[in-house]
Design an enzyme around this catalytic site. Structure first.
Site, short mmCIF file in Angstrom:
data_model
loop_
_atom_site.label_atom_id
_atom_site.label_comp_id
_atom_site.label_asym_id
_atom_site.label_seq_id
_atom_site.Cartn_x
_atom_site.Cartn_y
_atom_site.Cartn_z
N LYS A 9 0.85 -1.19 0.00
CA LYS A 9 0.00 0.00 0.00
C LYS A 9 0.89 1.24 0.00
CE LYS A 9 -4.02 2.01 2.30
NZ LYS A 9 -5.03 1.87 3.37
N GLU A 65 -19.08 -5.31 11.51
CA GLU A 65 -19.97 -4.52 12.35
C GLU A 65 -20.99 -5.39 13.09
OE1 GLU A 65 -18.22 -1.89 9.29
OE2 GLU A 65 -19.30 -3.80 9.16
N ARG A 88 -25.06 -1.62 8.80
CA ARG A 88 -24.77 -3.00 8.46
C ARG A 88 -25.09 -3.96 9.61
NH1 ARG A 88 -20.57 -2.91 4.25
NH2 ARG A 88 -19.47 -4.65 5.17
#
Length: 592
Positions: A251, A339, A367
């Site tokens: 990344k 979640e 969610r």
């Protein structure tokens, strides 16, 4: 920087994948270099999500080079990694408008381009969506490829596993590409992360988890070796059924600082494109960010109350739960992008006498709706939900605005809903909640800085369900909820208008409301939230229940999805900025 200064001699001629496919394969590393520089130069001045897109430059080029997009369908999970994709798919010339008001979205968006096969702003949806497309293609007799690019942090989410589990018993033409860089926004966590680490090191002794799910697994391969990627993609085009390609990337690849500090350079704000150095921040003392007030206050409370625990689904830095993870690591939990699990984990802890502060962004709490109702509210478990990023959040746009939480939470019995006016109120409600509530509570607060320099004041208990009068006026009363009170206060500064901070959406302060309705002709409600089903709706329901005939006018966000722009720009568009509120109040006052 790792790249030399080059002119965009190739990139400037690439307007779509059709032009890309005309290049010789040996020219693609040069194109990757140019594409990286282009992304860095734009994001340095316009801001945005940097690290993820830099990490998939070679993959992005290879995918569009090998597959016949947009006929072949390409999905980018979450969407943070899609900048290179956007630039190569007819949006290079207006990429400088990325995340700006009226410009292109920072995430894939079907309305924006035929190359954006699916809108992805929340994580872990790509496999399910791509599988649905693959099944549809089979039913329609179409011969096309369906590719889902998903990160190692996202694939650990329950929804991603559900998609893998279903795909493994189909013969769908589905290719899942696992972009493994060991980080989402913060470092990846969990047993699957360790499994993937072992695979990369060659020390994994158990069966391959993806092969066990009936995927044709290949890799891991170097995600920055474009020739290797192209070769493997071409081979996989001939393989039938569900396939998974495991690639290893870095990344922030190509910018030294972004590689070294991947968390900070996920979305670094403005920086120097040549040196990579972040913009120098002003030394002027500013109010804190609400997330930091939460983080520091939680540590302060947890040091005095051994039953307090903190939970976040993959946002320790964004929520500032990292403060507690650093100081009291055995009582702070990053559960990854999960979640639903976060909510029920908190519920389980609450049954055993712990006091869980479950910090989830408003848009992500959507969610876990079933878990809030079934696992928390029905059982009256005193979980403390801290809803960061409530209200309009700015440049992330429609997928990230936290403008529905009041509506979807207000109908749930046993649930307290509170919105602090400022940082001091946030601290005080956190203090109050951990003293021993008998019901769950949600505390919603916005992204960004507050208004109070001297915010760290002695704790005071807040009486549940009680609002507060901020200003006495005549005939016209404004009822606000949360931090939008600041705009209201400034708008009515020179007006004889009453102002009430109601604090609680549920339970409403009915005694105060009766007094307001009996002493004012017109009631205006103001909320940084959708009007439909929101705080204003609650006040209208109160008026109807008690047969009040006062004029009630709710102000908030209209029944539409709000796009991206700065918070100030968006507030102006929906009429919640100071100038718009002032004009509305003036107009209504004339009629009273």
């Amino acid at each position: 920087m790792y790249f030399c200064v080059v002119q965009h001699r190739l990139l400037q001629h690439i307007n779509s994948p059709k032009e890309l496919r005309l290049l010789n394969q040996q020219d693609l590393p040069q194109l990757a270099q140019e594409l990286r520089k282009f992304i860095i130069n734009i994001v340095a001045t316009k801001e945005g999500h940097l690290g993820a897109s830099l990490g998939v430059v070679e993959l992005t080029i290879a995918l569009h080079y090998v597959f016949n997009t947009p006929e072949d369908l390409l999905l980018w999970d979450v969407g943070h990694q899609a900048y290179g994709h956007k630039i190569l798919t007819e949006r290079q010339k207006n990429f400088h408008t990325n995340r700006q008001l009226g410009g292109i979205s920072g995430f894939p968006k079907r309305e924006e381009s035929v190359y954006d096969a699916f809108g992805t702003g929340h994580s872990s949806t790509s496999i399910s969506a791509a599988l649905g497309m693959a099944i549809a293609s089979k039913l329609k007799g179409e011969d096309k490829h369906h590719i889902a690019v998903i990160g190692d942090a996202s694939i650990a989410s329950g929804m991603a596993f559900e998609g893998l589990n279903h795909a493994g018993v189909t013969n769908a033409n589905l290719l899942v590409i696992l972009n493994d860089n060991a980080i989402g926004i913060d470092p990846s966590v969990g047993a699957l992360k360790q499994y993937l680490t072992n695979v990369k090191k060659g020390t994994q002794k158990q069966d391959n988890i993806f092969e066990a799910l009936n995927f044709d697994y290949s890799g891991p391969i170097d995600g920055h070796d474009i020739d290797t990627i192209i070769s493997e993609l071409q081979r996989l085009k001939t393989v039938k059924g569900p396939k998974l390609l495991h690639i290893i990337t870095t990344k922030g690849k190509g910018l030294k600082q972004a590689e070294a500090d991947q968390v900070k350079y996920h979305a670094p704000g403005k920086f120097d494109a040549k040196t990579g150095d972040l913009a120098v921040k002003s030394n002027t003392k500013q109010p804190p960010k609400y997330q930091d007030v939460f983080g520091h206050t939680l540590v302060e409370l947890a040091k005095k109350n051994k039953n307090i625990v903190g939970i976040t689904p993959a946002m320790p830095t964004g929520s500032s739960l990292k403060c507690m993870m650093d100081e009291i690591p055995d009582r702070a939990f990053d559960v990854g992008i999960a979640e639903q699990h976060a909510v029920t984990l908190a519920a389980g802890m609450a049954t055993q006498g712990l006091i869980p502060f479950c910090n989830i962004y408003s848009t992500f709490l959507q969610r876990a709706y079933d878990q809030i109702i079934h696992d928390v509210a029905i059982q009256k478990l005193p979980v403390i939900f801290c809803l960061d990023r409530a209200g309009l959040v700015g440049a992330d746009g429609a997928t990230h605005h936290g403008i529905f939480d009041i509506s979807y939470l207000r109908s749930i019995p046993n649930l307290i809903i509170f919105a602090p006016r400022n940082e001091v109120e946030l601290r005080n409600i956190m203090y109050t909640a951990q003293l021993g509530l008998t019901h769950p509570i949600t505390i919603r607060y916005p992204r960004g800085r507050g208004v109070t320099l001297n915010w760290k004041q002695p704790f005071l208990t807040i009486e549940i369900g009680k609002g507060k009068q901020l200003k006495q006026g005549q005939k016209l009363a404004v009822l606000s909820i949360g931090t939008i009170a600041k705009n209201v206060t400034e708008a009515i500064e020179d007006m004889a208008v009453s102002h009430y901070d109601m604090r609680f959406v549920k339970p409403l302060d009915e005694a105060l409301l009766h007094d307001i309705f009996k002493t004012h002709d017109t009631i205006i409600t103001v909320e940084d939230h959708a009007i439909t089903g929101g705080f204003g709706s609650a006040i209208l329901e109160f008026a109807a229940k008690h047969a009040y005939t006062n004029t009630v006018k709710p102000l908030g966000i209209p029944d539409e999805f709000v796009e991206h722009g700065t918070v100030n720009e968006l507030h102006a568009i929906v009429g919640l900025d100071i100038a718009s509120l002032k004009q509305t109040f003036i107009d209504l006052k004339r009629r009273t």
